[in-house]
Structure formats: C-alpha cells, structure tokens
Design a protein around this motif. Structure first.
Motif, PDB file in Angstrom:
ATOM      1  N   TRP A   1     -10.829 -49.168 -54.282  1.00  0.00           N
ATOM      2  CA  TRP A   1      -9.824 -48.641 -54.523  1.00  0.00           C
ATOM      3  C   TRP A   1      -8.441 -48.753 -55.044  1.00  0.00           C
ATOM      4  N   LEU A   2      -7.657 -49.073 -55.709  1.00  0.00           N
ATOM      5  CA  LEU A   2      -6.156 -48.924 -56.637  1.00  0.00           C
ATOM      6  C   LEU A   2      -5.086 -47.786 -55.567  1.00  0.00           C
ATOM      7  N   ALA A   3      -4.730 -48.091 -54.757  1.00  0.00           N
ATOM      8  CA  ALA A   3      -3.133 -47.278 -54.205  1.00  0.00           C
ATOM      9  C   ALA A   3      -2.778 -47.587 -54.618  1.00  0.00           C
ATOM     10  N   ILE A   4      -1.315 -46.320 -54.897  1.00  0.00           N
ATOM     11  CA  ILE A   4      -0.589 -46.190 -55.231  1.00  0.00           C
ATOM     12  C   ILE A   4       0.159 -44.787 -54.136  1.00  0.00           C
ATOM     13  N   VAL A   5       1.052 -45.935 -53.884  1.00  0.00           N
ATOM     14  CA  VAL A   5       2.329 -45.649 -53.010  1.00  0.00           C
ATOM     15  C   VAL A   5       2.897 -44.360 -53.473  1.00  0.00           C
ATOM     16  N   ILE A   6       3.147 -42.905 -53.139  1.00  0.00           N
ATOM     17  CA  ILE A   6       4.154 -42.220 -53.536  1.00  0.00           C
ATOM     18  C   ILE A   6       4.983 -41.434 -52.155  1.00  0.00           C
ATOM     19  N   SER A   7       4.783 -42.108 -52.016  1.00  0.00           N
ATOM     20  CA  SER A   7       6.179 -42.008 -50.400  1.00  0.00           C
ATOM     21  C   SER A   7       5.704 -42.592 -49.208  1.00  0.00           C
ATOM     22  N   GLY A   8       6.372 -43.450 -48.471  1.00  0.00           N
ATOM     23  CA  GLY A   8       6.154 -44.064 -46.988  1.00  0.00           C
ATOM     24  C   GLY A   8       7.012 -45.704 -47.887  1.00  0.00           C
ATOM     25  N   LYS A   9       5.737 -46.291 -47.134  1.00  0.00           N
ATOM     26  CA  LYS A   9       6.346 -47.589 -47.085  1.00  0.00           C
ATOM     27  C   LYS A   9       5.211 -48.588 -46.389  1.00  0.00           C
ATOM     28  N   VAL A  10       4.393 -49.430 -47.356  1.00  0.00           N
ATOM     29  CA  VAL A  10       3.372 -50.616 -46.901  1.00  0.00           C
ATOM     30  C   VAL A  10       3.898 -52.199 -46.982  1.00  0.00           C
ATOM     31  N   ARG A  11       3.766 -52.944 -46.341  1.00  0.00           N
ATOM     32  CA  ARG A  11       3.859 -54.439 -46.123  1.00  0.00           C
ATOM     33  C   ARG A  11       2.235 -55.073 -46.350  1.00  0.00           C
ATOM     34  N   VAL A  12       3.160 -55.910 -47.398  1.00  0.00           N
ATOM     35  CA  VAL A  12       2.145 -57.041 -48.083  1.00  0.00           C
ATOM     36  C   VAL A  12       2.317 -57.969 -47.457  1.00  0.00           C
ATOM     37  N   TRP A  13       1.384 -58.360 -46.239  1.00  0.00           N
ATOM     38  CA  TRP A  13       1.424 -60.406 -45.901  1.00  0.00           C
ATOM     39  C   TRP A  13       0.170 -60.481 -46.029  1.00  0.00           C
ATOM     40  N   GLN A  14       0.548 -62.084 -45.911  1.00  0.00           N
ATOM     41  CA  GLN A  14      -0.892 -63.076 -45.275  1.00  0.00           C
ATOM     42  C   GLN A  14      -0.882 -63.356 -44.261  1.00  0.00           C
ATOM     43  N   GLU A  15      -2.176 -63.665 -43.179  1.00  0.00           N
ATOM     44  CA  GLU A  15      -2.372 -64.961 -41.770  1.00  0.00           C
ATOM     45  C   GLU A  15      -2.631 -65.759 -42.099  1.00  0.00           C
ATOM     46  N   ASN A  16      -3.161 -66.032 -41.230  1.00  0.00           N
ATOM     47  CA  ASN A  16      -3.693 -67.762 -40.985  1.00  0.00           C
ATOM     48  C   ASN A  16      -4.292 -67.415 -39.748  1.00  0.00           C
ATOM     49  N   GLU A  17      -4.699 -68.061 -38.657  1.00  0.00           N
ATOM     50  CA  GLU A  17      -5.341 -67.959 -37.297  1.00  0.00           C
ATOM     51  C   GLU A  17      -4.217 -67.037 -36.819  1.00  0.00           C
ATOM     52  N   ASP A  18      -2.757 -68.128 -36.616  1.00  0.00           N
ATOM     53  CA  ASP A  18      -1.762 -67.565 -35.715  1.00  0.00           C
ATOM     54  C   ASP A  18      -0.427 -67.207 -36.239  1.00  0.00           C
ATOM     55  N   ARG A  19      -0.593 -67.716 -37.575  1.00  0.00           N
ATOM     56  CA  ARG A  19       1.332 -67.160 -38.252  1.00  0.00           C
ATOM     57  C   ARG A  19       1.080 -66.001 -39.444  1.00  0.00           C
ATOM     58  N   GLN A  20       1.821 -65.485 -40.205  1.00  0.00           N
ATOM     59  CA  GLN A  20       2.394 -64.360 -40.970  1.00  0.00           C
ATOM     60  C   GLN A  20       3.331 -64.995 -42.043  1.00  0.00           C
ATOM     61  N   ILE A  21       2.582 -64.367 -43.209  1.00  0.00           N
ATOM     62  CA  ILE A  21       4.438 -64.500 -43.494  1.00  0.00           C
ATOM     63  C   ILE A  21       4.142 -63.547 -44.522  1.00  0.00           C
ATOM     64  N   LEU A  22       5.311 -62.741 -45.118  1.00  0.00           N
ATOM     65  CA  LEU A  22       5.314 -61.752 -45.785  1.00  0.00           C
ATOM     66  C   LEU A  22       5.416 -61.561 -47.152  1.00  0.00           C
ATOM     67  N   LEU A  23       4.556 -61.006 -47.747  1.00  0.00           N
ATOM     68  CA  LEU A  23       4.582 -61.285 -49.385  1.00  0.00           C
ATOM     69  C   LEU A  23       5.487 -60.557 -49.915  1.00  0.00           C
ATOM     70  N   TYR A  24       5.514 -58.572 -49.717  1.00  0.00           N
ATOM     71  CA  TYR A  24       6.014 -58.275 -50.795  1.00  0.00           C
ATOM     72  C   TYR A  24       6.391 -56.454 -49.930  1.00  0.00           C
ATOM     73  N   TYR A  25       7.177 -55.309 -49.372  1.00  0.00           N
ATOM     74  CA  TYR A  25       6.822 -54.320 -49.258  1.00  0.00           C
ATOM     75  C   TYR A  25       6.199 -54.119 -50.879  1.00  0.00           C
ATOM     76  N   VAL A  26       5.373 -52.662 -50.959  1.00  0.00           N
ATOM     77  CA  VAL A  26       5.623 -51.631 -51.473  1.00  0.00           C
ATOM     78  C   VAL A  26       6.407 -50.385 -51.675  1.00  0.00           C
ATOM     79  N   ASN A  27       6.584 -49.972 -52.052  1.00  0.00           N
ATOM     80  CA  ASN A  27       7.868 -49.145 -52.099  1.00  0.00           C
ATOM     81  C   ASN A  27       7.472 -47.810 -53.026  1.00  0.00           C
ATOM     82  N   PRO A  28       7.691 -46.817 -53.039  1.00  0.00           N
ATOM     83  CA  PRO A  28       7.578 -45.202 -53.770  1.00  0.00           C
ATOM     84  C   PRO A  28       7.434 -45.790 -55.333  1.00  0.00           C
ATOM     85  N   ILE A  29       6.757 -45.434 -55.575  1.00  0.00           N
ATOM     86  CA  ILE A  29       6.281 -44.596 -57.466  1.00  0.00           C
ATOM     87  C   ILE A  29       7.087 -46.622 -57.971  1.00  0.00           C
ATOM     88  N   GLN A  30       8.359 -46.685 -57.491  1.00  0.00           N
ATOM     89  CA  GLN A  30       8.538 -47.926 -58.587  1.00  0.00           C
ATOM     90  C   GLN A  30       8.097 -49.543 -58.421  1.00  0.00           C
TER      91      GLN A  30
END
Lengths: 209, 209
Positions: free
Chosen positions: A46-75
DNA sequence: TTAAACTTGTACCTTTTGACACAAGTGGCT
DNA sequence: AGCCACTTGTGTCAAAAGGTACAAGTTTAA
C-alpha cells in the motif's frame, strides 16, 4: 470535512474521476500509536498517505538506527513512495509516533493514476523530488558534519516542527535519531548546556538560542 | 545507429510524436573530459542524458568531497533529475570523467512530456526510483559502515563497473570518493594488502578477492 | 638526465567517537 | 516511605579517524 475531502484538498485533486477512484480503492484507517506502517525488508502493498498524526521513518542495522524523516499530515505525505512503483521490499521502517489516520492506496493504482491524472502525477513527482532533496541534504550532513552539530540540528528542527523550544526526548532516543550512542549524546548536551545553548531537564531539552 | 536512435532504444521510446519532440528540442553534444555538466548551487537549465562516456556526480564542502554516483550510458542516464522539475539550484556537482556524448533536453519539456508520453513517464519515474534507492543505500552505508569497509566497497564496485580487478586511482582521489583523507586511505590499503585482499602498485589497486 | 610535481609509506600525535562501569537522579507505584 | 525501572552524568579506556611531517618512489617534461 471528511478525511477524503482533506486529502483531495491537500493534494489539489480536482478530477472527479480520480476522486471516485480514490473513494473506491482507498482505505481509511486509524492506526494506534507505535504501529508499524512499513517494515524494512518487507514487501509494500500500500501507499499510505497521512491525514493526521505523525509517522517516523528510519533505517536500522543490527544495533543502530538512523532517522530518515518524519511524515506529517498531507503536506509531506509520502511514505517510501519509491517502493510502490515496483514490487519490491522496503528499505526503511515506518512507525506511528502518535495515533495516526491514513488513507491506504493499493500500489498498483499509484503508478497507473500517475499517468492518467495530472494532479496525481504532480503529487507523486513532487513527493519524489522533495524526498530526494531531503535525503540528499541528510546525506551531506552525515558526510560532513560532526555529531555535535547533527545533534543541535536535530533539536532545532524538532523545535521548529513542534513550534516549541522545548523538546521532549530522552538521551537514548536522541542518540537513536542521529545514529550514535547515549553517552555521546549526554556529553554533547552537557557541553551545549555549559555553553548556554540548551537547558537540560529530565527528558526535556530546552533550546535557548 | 544515430545517438538519438540509441536514446529511443535505450529508453524504450516508441511514440512517434515524442521522438519528433526529442529530435526537435534535444541537443546532441560531445563534451570533453573533465567538463562540468552541473555545478553545485547553479541553476539547472537542461536535463542531460548520457549516450556514451561517464559522468561523476558528487557533493562537496569547503574541504571535502563525497561521491554520490556515476552516470553511465543509457541504462543509468539521469542527472539530478529532481532538479529539473522545478526551477531550482543543483545540490550536486557533475563532471565528465572521459569524453562524453550527451543529449540535452530543456527542463520545461521534461515534466511536460512525463504526463503526455507513457514511455517518458516511465523513464523519469524509474530514474527517480533508482536514484532514490541508490541514495538510500549510500546513506545507510555512510551511517553504519566504517571507512575501511566503505573503501573496499568502493573498490569492489569500481571493479564491477569496469569489469576488471585492477582499479586505476590514486589514494588521494580514492579519499575524495569516500569522503576522507589521503593518509587514512593509505593506511587502510596497506592493511588490506597485508591481509592479501589487495595488491598495491603505483596508481593501481588490484583486488585479490 | 635532472628538476619539478605528484604519489605513496609511515611515524607520531590529537581529536572524535564509542564502550564500559558505576553513581546519582527522577518518576511512578504500592 | 520504599522499591523499581528508567534516565542522566561522568570518569576511564580503547578504537577510529584525522593532522603534520617527512622520506622515498614515480612520472613527466624541459
């Protein structure tokens, strides 16, 4: 205004035919806090489009993470759109940070409509452009900036995003966002505090300048 | 086969009307070695598609560089496409590494055709997808891998690209590609040599495994 | 063939980042 | 109040990466 109307307005969708398609194929869903929308290495359906709320997008390794971006409503409403044009696995994780309302579109329509409907084409194209440029900037920061700069950048952008100079986050979580360890973050924050750039409280960081 | 015919074939362009447009608006150009195609912070007026040759795309700071990707003939023929959909400045540098033949399309047609012609739409969309995924992988590597791994990764991918286990490059240039300094690269290479993973010669690195 | 320019190898030192360990503080919860 | 889980602060040490300096090798071209 219904969620679908918000979507049409947010994406400047005027074609009646496209609206009908979206109403027919799109699925409105309210997702609780801390729910995975996309998981790394899983297939995207699915392609998910955020209407309201907040979604965090990141990548991860075995032991580490790194933030890519946040998905905010519509814009800024694209979630790993790149994965939807082909039947491929997600390279990222995406999880709701608060209760979030999304509209899900089955992936096969996403590319189909992008050729049929001008506004959908603009939406997908713009999403790509914005995401790409965003990522390019992040890449540059990661390549050239030291961790203490990336920490303060993160704090400033969070302050901006939430329109508040107080950021509610633990050192551990902050460490995950910028891809380092808790101790490093603690020391960097202490340094910034003694430079009067931040004020530290329990699970709270206040930006002073 | 003319360069334009190569382009049509490479991008699976079948629409006669689109072919006409490209023949009319596209400019065929042969660019000598070491010529800038795009410069960071300059406006982009053309989309350049590489027909033959090799173009290097990178970002830079005051004192450091980092490779983003190479643009090879046709199959990977997009140059900072994201910048062409809006009148915006380039975030990257791009320079020919050898004599290179390109076809330049004025940016205003790039987005116009992407809605009018299916094959052009596919081309631009795929370019975005591939570039985005590529960048995402690079980002992850940069975030999680140590420099010595990134050095050997670079060497392996160069070997692959050129179909040869011998890579012709100086330590200084290699340092620029992976975003570090010459001394670090020299030490890493010496280490790999004593591990019998590479063999070093003057401006030559041979991969042994 | 010799000088100049560039390239490679390395020793030594510093800074940055990370790992480990532990003390101390904070916020519920009973 | 007392306990528990979690969070924060910090000292010590190690590893990774970078800076400086210099010797030595290679190429080029006058």
């Amino acid at each position: 205004m219904t969620e679908f109307e918000q979507l049409f307005k947010g994406l400047n969708i005027v074609e009646e035919k496209l609206k009908e398609h979206i109403l027919k194929e799109g699925i409105l869903q309210t997702v609780p806090k801390d729910t995975f929308i996309v998981e790394q290495d899983k297939y995207i359906k699915w392609l998910a489009i955020v209407i309201s709320g907040k979604v965090r997008v990141w990548q991860e390794n075995e032991d580490r993470q790194i933030l890519l971006y946040y998905v905010n409503p519509i814009q800024t409403c694209v979630l790993s759109l790149s994965a939807t044009f082909r039947d491929c696995k997600s390279l990222v994780h995406a999880k709701t940070e608060i209760e979030t309302t999304i509209i899900k579109i089955p992936v096969r329509f996403v590319s189909e409509w992008s050729f049929t409907f001008k506004s959908w084409n603009t939406f997908t194209t713009n999403s790509f452009i914005i995401s790409y440029e965003d990522l390019l900037l992040s890449y540059k920061d990661l390549a050239f900036k030291k961790i203490n700069e990336r920490v303060i950048d993160y704090l400033r952008s969070e302050a901006n995003r939430n329109n508040s100079s107080i950021i509610h986050i633990s050192h551990q979580q902050l460490a995950k966002e910028v891809g380092t360890t808790r101790e490093v973050v603690s020391k960097i924050l202490k340094q910034y505090e003694s430079d009067r750039i931040v004020k530290l409280q329990f699970k709270k960081i206040e930006l002073l300048s």
